[in-house]
Write an enzyme that holds these catalytic residues in place. Structure first.
Site, PDB file in Angstrom:
ATOM      1  N   SER A   1      -3.907 -17.596 -38.443  1.00 23.03           N
ATOM      2  CA  SER A   1      -4.099 -16.162 -37.008  1.00 23.03           C
ATOM      3  C   SER A   1      -4.241 -16.875 -35.746  1.00 23.03           C
ATOM      4  O   SER A   1      -4.102 -18.688 -35.603  1.00 23.03           O
ATOM      5  CB  SER A   1      -5.664 -15.778 -37.973  1.00 23.03           C
ATOM      6  OG  SER A   1      -6.547 -16.560 -37.165  1.00 23.03           O
ATOM      7  N   LYS A   2      -3.920 -16.422 -35.061  1.00 24.07           N
ATOM      8  CA  LYS A   2      -4.161 -16.873 -33.839  1.00 24.07           C
ATOM      9  C   LYS A   2      -5.261 -17.886 -33.623  1.00 24.07           C
ATOM     10  O   LYS A   2      -5.085 -18.760 -32.733  1.00 24.07           O
ATOM     11  CB  LYS A   2      -3.987 -15.787 -32.368  1.00 24.07           C
ATOM     12  CG  LYS A   2      -4.212 -16.314 -31.459  1.00 24.07           C
ATOM     13  CD  LYS A   2      -3.792 -14.926 -30.231  1.00 24.07           C
ATOM     14  CE  LYS A   2      -4.900 -16.073 -28.910  1.00 24.07           C
ATOM     15  NZ  LYS A   2      -5.005 -16.690 -28.675  1.00 24.07           N
ATOM     16  N   ARG A   3      -6.567 -17.104 -34.281  1.00 25.03           N
ATOM     17  CA  ARG A   3      -7.965 -18.300 -33.357  1.00 25.03           C
ATOM     18  C   ARG A   3      -7.966 -19.624 -34.346  1.00 25.03           C
ATOM     19  O   ARG A   3      -8.083 -20.037 -33.828  1.00 25.03           O
ATOM     20  CB  ARG A   3      -8.974 -16.717 -34.058  1.00 25.03           C
ATOM     21  CG  ARG A   3     -10.066 -17.357 -34.140  1.00 25.03           C
ATOM     22  CD  ARG A   3     -11.373 -16.201 -34.309  1.00 25.03           C
ATOM     23  NE  ARG A   3     -12.017 -17.205 -35.003  1.00 25.03           N
ATOM     24  CZ  ARG A   3     -13.085 -17.691 -34.328  1.00 25.03           C
ATOM     25  NH1 ARG A   3     -13.544 -18.560 -33.766  1.00 25.03           N
ATOM     26  NH2 ARG A   3     -13.512 -18.548 -35.753  1.00 25.03           N
TER      27      ARG A   3
END
Ligand code: GLU
Length: 512
Positions: free
Chosen positions: A265-267
């Site tokens: 994910s972006k995280r």
């Protein structure tokens, strides 16, 4: 392949494309090109609450950078347009109405409060994820439970309502997926999805199926997250009488974090320092910029190569593929079912491979842009030579500057570890002798420099390993780099001598 291949990449402009999205585009693109087919870019923007400013342009820019030009679509037109669903909105209603007439869909007049009540009631009686489905629809406010008069009245009064698909109660819905084989869903797992909304817009499910049909899509290649929606789509094809021309499906495996634990994910990208977007994305709300592959310094060819291998392999040892070679080698059958772990080191390795094969002259052009930005003066032949020397040691063009500033500016700092370990006062006379030798050299080239240096060491009975790292330090300040004699030759006699003299002074002071 007997039928004409027409595939689409159909992103929703709800934000930047993640690498997973670009990979979906790439596999569609490769499949289209391989089969002399058509690659279509369609924008699925029926959910206006999720629209994000700039996202559509971002999609276009990202695809352009990666070298994927559509044959038909919002950017290139075509006979099946418009290619933006919001511009097709008048087209979907009749299909929803047709489904209602045929008894495969129904009007639902429930208010948000009534829906919430239903969910609460079901949760209270132990149903973990309550749904509007074959059971609950029987006591909701819809055209299945109301009388014809009541329905007429509500419709005439213009009471806000949606249209839901009527999922059959006890039926198996089979989806044939090229990658996964038959995937069987039981209709009790499915809910009566809204297909047409109160705002006059279709939902994703209806618009997607109608457009795939009208645009004569032959194969739907998309991310695994859409597999659970596919039985709904299969039912829609069947109820609309389009089963014969239903596209074939291929659901691509997830892209996983490097440790394999969950979807990248972006995280995760932020935490691990891995870019997850193809090009820079500036969030219109927070104004925060997320760095892309392009701006990190990846070549588009390398980026495409990296993506291609996230879920697909050619079945041979070859890893470096140009786009044309990927097109040649690509088949859906060689896409894997299980998640593809993202390996950033491998990604960098791909970039390195492309960097190595680039012409020094091309590299020099890129490097000169950086030098101009830094306000550094240079000569073309000198920059070319720096590129030649550094090329095998770097992953990104930007490292030519980061690791090679000393070619343009004398070092002002020296690697402390090397200094402490290798420099000794006793070496000074040796270096002084080298300096005098250099002064007397006619041709300040690699070989004469090396010969002179080695002769002096031999006489002094010193090994190269004891002295060369110090010489490197004098010229570059660094522990590693290209051959020391090559650096000296490139810097030239005066600069080399001047750096050595400065260093001899500085070393004494630093160590004193
Ligand atoms: N609009 C969907 C998305 O954003 C498309 C899914 C599909 O390809 O059917 O990914």
């Amino acid at each position: 392949m007997d039928k004409k291949v027409r595939v689409r990449f159909a992103p929703s402009p709800t934000g930047p494309l993640h690498i997973g999205g670009v990979r979906t585009a790439l596999y569609n693109y490769l499949f289209a090109k391989k089969n002399n087919g058509t690659f279509i870019l369609r924008i699925e923007d029926t959910d206006q609450t999720r629209y994000v400013e700039g996202a559509e342009q971002y999609i276009l820019d990202a695809l352009a950078w990666a070298g994927m030009k559509s044959d038909e679509g919002i950017d290139s037109g075509g006979d099946y347009g418009p290619y933006r669903q919001s511009e097709r909105k008048d087209l979907y209603k009749k299909y929803a109405e047709e489904l209602v007439e045929k008894g495969h869909a129904y009007y639902a007049f429930d208010t948000p409060e009534e829906l919430e009540d239903m969910r609460k009631r079901l949760r209270d009686s132990g149903v973990p994820s309550p749904q509007y489905n074959g059971t609950s629809r029987e006591y909701m406010k819809n055209s299945l439970t109301l009388s014809a008069d009541e329905i007429d009245k509500l419709l005439k009064e213009g009471v806000r309502h949606v249209i839901r698909i009527k999922v059959p109660r006890k039926e198996e819905v089979r989806v044939k997926d090229i990658i996964r084989g038959w995937v069987v869903f039981h209709s009790s797992q499915l809910d009566d999805k809204v297909i047409f909304k109160g705002d006059g817009m279709p939902t994703y499910h209806l618009a997607n199926v109608v457009d795939d049909y009208l645009m004569k899509i032959s194969h739907v290649i998309r991310g695994e997250e859409w597999l659970p929606s596919t039985p709904i789509h299969v039912l829609l094809y069947k109820y609309l009488g389009w089963e014969d021309v239903m596209p074939e499906f291929a659901h691509l495996p997830l892209i996983l974090r490097p440790d394999g634990k969950g979807k990248l994910s972006k995280r995760d990208g932020d935490l691990l320092g891995i870019p997850v977007y193809p090009i820079n994305w500036t969030d219109p709300e927070t104004n925060e910029t997320n760095i892309g592959y392009k701006e990190t310094g990846f070549f588009p060819e390398a980026f495409v190569n990296i993506l291609a291998f996230l879920g697909w392999n050619p079945g041979t040892e070859q890893e470096v593929f140009k786009m044309s070679e990927l097109i040649e080698a690509f088949t859906i059958e060689r896409i894997g079912k299980s998640g593809a772990k993202f390996d950033y080191d491998k990604a960098k390795w791909f970039n390195q491979q492309y960097l190595k094969t680039r012409d020094d002259a091309d590299l020099a052009e890129d490097f000169k842009k950086i030098l101009d930005e830094k306000g550094v003066e240079y000569e073309q032949s000198f920059v070319l030579e720096v590129c030649r020397l550094m090329k095998d040691r770097i992953t990104f063009v930007s490292e030519l500057w980061e690791l090679g500033t000393y070619f343009f500016k004398a070092p002002t700092k020296y690697d402390e570890a090397v200094l402490n370990k290798k420099w000794k006062e006793e070496l000074n006379p040796i270096f002084e002798e080298v300096i005098s030798g250099f002064k007397a050299l006619d041709k300040f080239d690699h070989d004469p420099i090396e010969n002179l240096f080695k002769d002096i060491l031999e006489k002094a009975e010193l090994g190269l390993g004891a002295v060369l790292p110090v010489m490197r330090l004098m010229l570059s300040g660094m522990k590693f780099g290209p051959g020391v004699f090559e650096i000296a030759a490139l810097l030239g006699k005066d600069e080399t001598i001047s750096r050595m003299e400065t260093a001899l002074q500085s070393f004494k002071m630093i160590k004193a």
